[in-house]
Design an enzyme around this catalytic site. Structure first.
Site, PDB file in Angstrom:
ATOM      1  N   ASP A  78       0.839  -1.188   0.000  1.00  0.00           N
ATOM      2  CA  ASP A  78       0.000   0.000   0.000  1.00  0.00           C
ATOM      3  C   ASP A  78       0.889   1.259   0.000  1.00  0.00           C
ATOM      4  O   ASP A  78       1.806   1.358  -0.812  1.00  0.00           O
ATOM      5  CB  ASP A  78      -0.962  -0.049   1.201  1.00  0.00           C
ATOM      6  CG  ASP A  78      -2.064   0.985   1.122  1.00  0.00           C
ATOM      7  OD1 ASP A  78      -3.052   0.747   0.403  1.00  0.00           O
ATOM      8  OD2 ASP A  78      -1.939   2.055   1.761  1.00  0.00           O
ATOM      9  N   TRP A  79       0.637   2.220   0.892  1.00  0.00           N
ATOM     10  CA  TRP A  79       1.461   3.429   0.928  1.00  0.00           C
ATOM     11  C   TRP A  79       2.923   3.129   1.261  1.00  0.00           C
ATOM     12  O   TRP A  79       3.805   3.926   0.958  1.00  0.00           O
ATOM     13  CB  TRP A  79       0.890   4.431   1.939  1.00  0.00           C
ATOM     14  CG  TRP A  79       0.053   5.481   1.271  1.00  0.00           C
ATOM     15  CD1 TRP A  79      -1.299   5.526   1.190  1.00  0.00           C
ATOM     16  CD2 TRP A  79       0.530   6.645   0.585  1.00  0.00           C
ATOM     17  NE1 TRP A  79      -1.706   6.630   0.493  1.00  0.00           N
ATOM     18  CE2 TRP A  79      -0.599   7.345   0.106  1.00  0.00           C
ATOM     19  CE3 TRP A  79       1.792   7.161   0.312  1.00  0.00           C
ATOM     20  CZ2 TRP A  79      -0.506   8.525  -0.619  1.00  0.00           C
ATOM     21  CZ3 TRP A  79       1.896   8.349  -0.402  1.00  0.00           C
ATOM     22  CH2 TRP A  79       0.762   9.012  -0.861  1.00  0.00           C
TER      23      TRP A  79
ATOM     24  N   TRP B 203     -11.975   3.243  -3.709  1.00  0.00           N
ATOM     25  CA  TRP B 203     -11.568   3.371  -2.309  1.00  0.00           C
ATOM     26  C   TRP B 203     -11.458   4.841  -1.910  1.00  0.00           C
ATOM     27  O   TRP B 203     -11.943   5.250  -0.847  1.00  0.00           O
ATOM     28  CB  TRP B 203     -10.252   2.643  -2.096  1.00  0.00           C
ATOM     29  CG  TRP B 203      -9.442   3.082  -0.914  1.00  0.00           C
ATOM     30  CD1 TRP B 203      -8.299   3.828  -0.933  1.00  0.00           C
ATOM     31  CD2 TRP B 203      -9.694   2.796   0.468  1.00  0.00           C
ATOM     32  NE1 TRP B 203      -7.824   4.037   0.337  1.00  0.00           N
ATOM     33  CE2 TRP B 203      -8.658   3.409   1.215  1.00  0.00           C
ATOM     34  CE3 TRP B 203     -10.683   2.092   1.139  1.00  0.00           C
ATOM     35  CZ2 TRP B 203      -8.598   3.330   2.602  1.00  0.00           C
ATOM     36  CZ3 TRP B 203     -10.623   2.016   2.527  1.00  0.00           C
ATOM     37  CH2 TRP B 203      -9.587   2.624   3.236  1.00  0.00           C
TER      38      TRP B 203
ATOM     39  N   ASP C 166      -7.572  -8.818  -3.625  1.00  0.00           N
ATOM     40  CA  ASP C 166      -7.547  -7.377  -3.369  1.00  0.00           C
ATOM     41  C   ASP C 166      -8.343  -6.637  -4.448  1.00  0.00           C
ATOM     42  O   ASP C 166      -7.991  -6.704  -5.627  1.00  0.00           O
ATOM     43  CB  ASP C 166      -6.100  -6.882  -3.362  1.00  0.00           C
ATOM     44  CG  ASP C 166      -5.982  -5.406  -3.021  1.00  0.00           C
ATOM     45  OD1 ASP C 166      -6.993  -4.777  -2.668  1.00  0.00           O
ATOM     46  OD2 ASP C 166      -4.846  -4.888  -3.111  1.00  0.00           O
TER      47      ASP C 166
ATOM     48  N   HIS D 126      -6.068  -7.369   0.250  1.00  0.00           N
ATOM     49  CA  HIS D 126      -5.188  -6.200   0.217  1.00  0.00           C
ATOM     50  C   HIS D 126      -4.089  -6.278   1.264  1.00  0.00           C
ATOM     51  O   HIS D 126      -2.934  -5.947   0.989  1.00  0.00           O
ATOM     52  CB  HIS D 126      -6.029  -4.943   0.435  1.00  0.00           C
ATOM     53  CG  HIS D 126      -5.258  -3.665   0.337  1.00  0.00           C
ATOM     54  ND1 HIS D 126      -4.735  -3.198  -0.843  1.00  0.00           N
ATOM     55  CD2 HIS D 126      -4.905  -2.755   1.295  1.00  0.00           C
ATOM     56  CE1 HIS D 126      -4.103  -2.046  -0.633  1.00  0.00           C
ATOM     57  NE2 HIS D 126      -4.190  -1.758   0.656  1.00  0.00           N
TER      58      HIS D 126
END
Length: 470
Positions: A294-295, A335, A421, A450
């Site tokens: 993710d980030w 999202w 995901d 995810h």
């Protein structure tokens, strides 16, 4: 010679104890209890030692033992006849026994240990007349200096564990999640570490886990995403530390146990990237396997190009590099829209939907950092921070990272994908894989969505085989 605890010793004893004190600093720097020792023969220092039990996972690796091991190796004899040992803390029973077995001529210590000291404080093995060797004993040499460094160390340790404000003052424009929110979380037993003096942090307190030997051959640097925190790596960390590797897992500012700016506007791509670079330099991390999701990937994959010599591998889970030169994945746009419409969404419910095998208490651990809306500024800010155009903040540096990973990345890569995901789908991950030089086919982690780390055991073992074999 009769045994007894002398008081203060000679001027030369004080000089040599000063050399032992110098080893305390090295021990503390390595995260060990600051005890140091030197071993002397014929007036010359022939070996030194410092506490190394934590880093070496060895309960016998006390400063005295390390000094005797080094001296024995140098002299080619486990008997240390005629030698003197100077140590900053009264020896325990284990070390006292080893000293007597080595037949040291003399032992000189600094501070008294009223809980475990075996040179007079609790017991006095050196005064046991039934033993076949007697060693002269002197205690209290530079006692105040030796005790002070230990007292300061444990005072700071206790304060760090509590996250005390007098050690890390809270900025007026930030919030700090109460420590009670993190009490008794399932599967998260590790003590906290904090830093607040990185230039970019400007006094904000950042939390991180740092487990395993400081001199490990591989350092797994684990970066989480939104809305996670270092708790996400609890399944992977013990597998890597059991294999004697180091694991460092920071909480991004705004998440986990790190401070949380009150304003969403305090967050930016450049801000988070800058303190991560400073953090790596501060800890002087090398032989890094960068673990991202993710980030953690949006930011983390831009880091290796700045100091490629520090990195040996990439472990890439569901994420992207957003250079603003392509349309963002549809799942991510959905999202982002949801976050905009429902900024107070339940993190625990999100985790339960995406990882239904989690227990209720595990899901609730993801709510722990965010007791109210005021603590959630990062959750509101991060979705909009993903670069969505060529001139968006972070886009240019992400494009540079793409070029670096395509043309110049020389390390190994492992890509582990959660096929369920909806945000970063397997097709999105294949596109990222094509941008990373010599990245093998992605490994699909059965049942994972995810948050791939919630199936982290299989990923951690695969990473050991890929990056740390032998």
């Amino acid at each position: 010679m009769a045994n007894g605890i002398g008081q203060g010793g000679s001027p030369d004893d004080a000089r040599l104890m000063g050399l032992a004190l110098a080893q305390c600093e090295a021990a503390e720097h390595a995260g060990e209890v600051p005890v140091g020792a030197v071993l002397v023969k014929d007036g010359k220092v022939i070996a030194v030692g410092r506490n190394s039990s934590i880093g070496q996972h060895d309960p016998s690796a006390h400063a005295e033992i390390m000094a005797m091991r080094n001296a024995s190796a140098k002299l080619g004899n486990y008997r240390l006849d005629g030698c003197e040992l100077f140590v900053t803390l009264e020896p325990c029973a284990m070390c006292a026994g080893a000293m007597l077995h080595a037949r040291l001529r003399r032992v000189v210590f600094g501070a008294y240990d009223l809980k475990t000291g075996a040179a007079g404080s609790v017991v006095n093995l050196f005064d046991e007349k039934r033993l076949n060797h007697q060693t002269e004993l002197v205690g209290g040499v530079l006692e105040a200096q030796c005790a002070k460094i230990l007292q300061a160390f444990f005072k700071t340790k206790r304060a760090l564990a509590l996250g005390r404000a007098d050690v890390f003052p809270l900025r007026e424009d930030a919030l700090r999640t109460p420590e009670a929110r993190f009490a008794s979380l399932p599967g998260y037993p590790w003590l906290p570490n904090y830093v607040n003096d990185l230039a970019t942090l400007d006094g904000l307190r950042m939390h991180y886990l740092d487990e395993g030997p400081s001199d490990a051959s591989t350092v797994f640097l684990c970066l989480h995403g939104n809305p996670g925190w270092s708790y996400l790596y609890r399944r992977m960390l013990p597998i890597w530390t059991a294999a004697r590797h180091r694991v460092v897992a920071p909480d991004l500012i705004g998440f986990g146990k790190s401070d949380k700016p009150k304003r969403a506007g305090a967050h930016s791509f450049a801000f988070h990237r800058a303190y991560l670079l400073e953090f790596i330099e501060r800890l002087d991390l090398r032989n890094i396997v960068l673990v991202v999701q993710d980030w953690g990937g949006l930011l983390g994959l831009t880091l290796p190009m700045e100091r490629p010599e520090r990195y040996k591998g990439l472990l890439v889970m569901n994420t992207i590099l957003a250079g603003g030169d392509a349309v963002l994945p549809a799942g991510f746009l959905a999202w982002r829209e949801m976050c905009k419409k429902k900024p107070d969404f339940s993190v625990s419910r999100l985790m339960a939907r995406g990882s239904p095998h989690l227990s209720v208490s595990e899901c609730e651990a993801y709510d722990a950092p965010f007791p109210d809306a005021g603590h959630r500024a990062a959750l509101r800010a991060f979705p909009a921070m993903v670069p969505d155009g060529p001139d968006a903040p972070g886009a240019e540096v992400s494009r540079r990272a793409q070029r670096f990973l395509t043309d110049d990345w020389s390390g190994q890569t492992l890509m582990s994908v959660g096929p369920l995901d909806p945000v970063f789908t397997p097709q999105t991950m294949v596109e990222l894989r094509n941008r990373i030089r010599q990245c093998p086919e992605p490994v699909m982690v059965e049942g994972a969505g995810h948050f791939v780390q919630e199936h982290g055991e299989v990923v951690a073992h695969a990473a050991l085989a890929r990056f740390a074999a032998g």
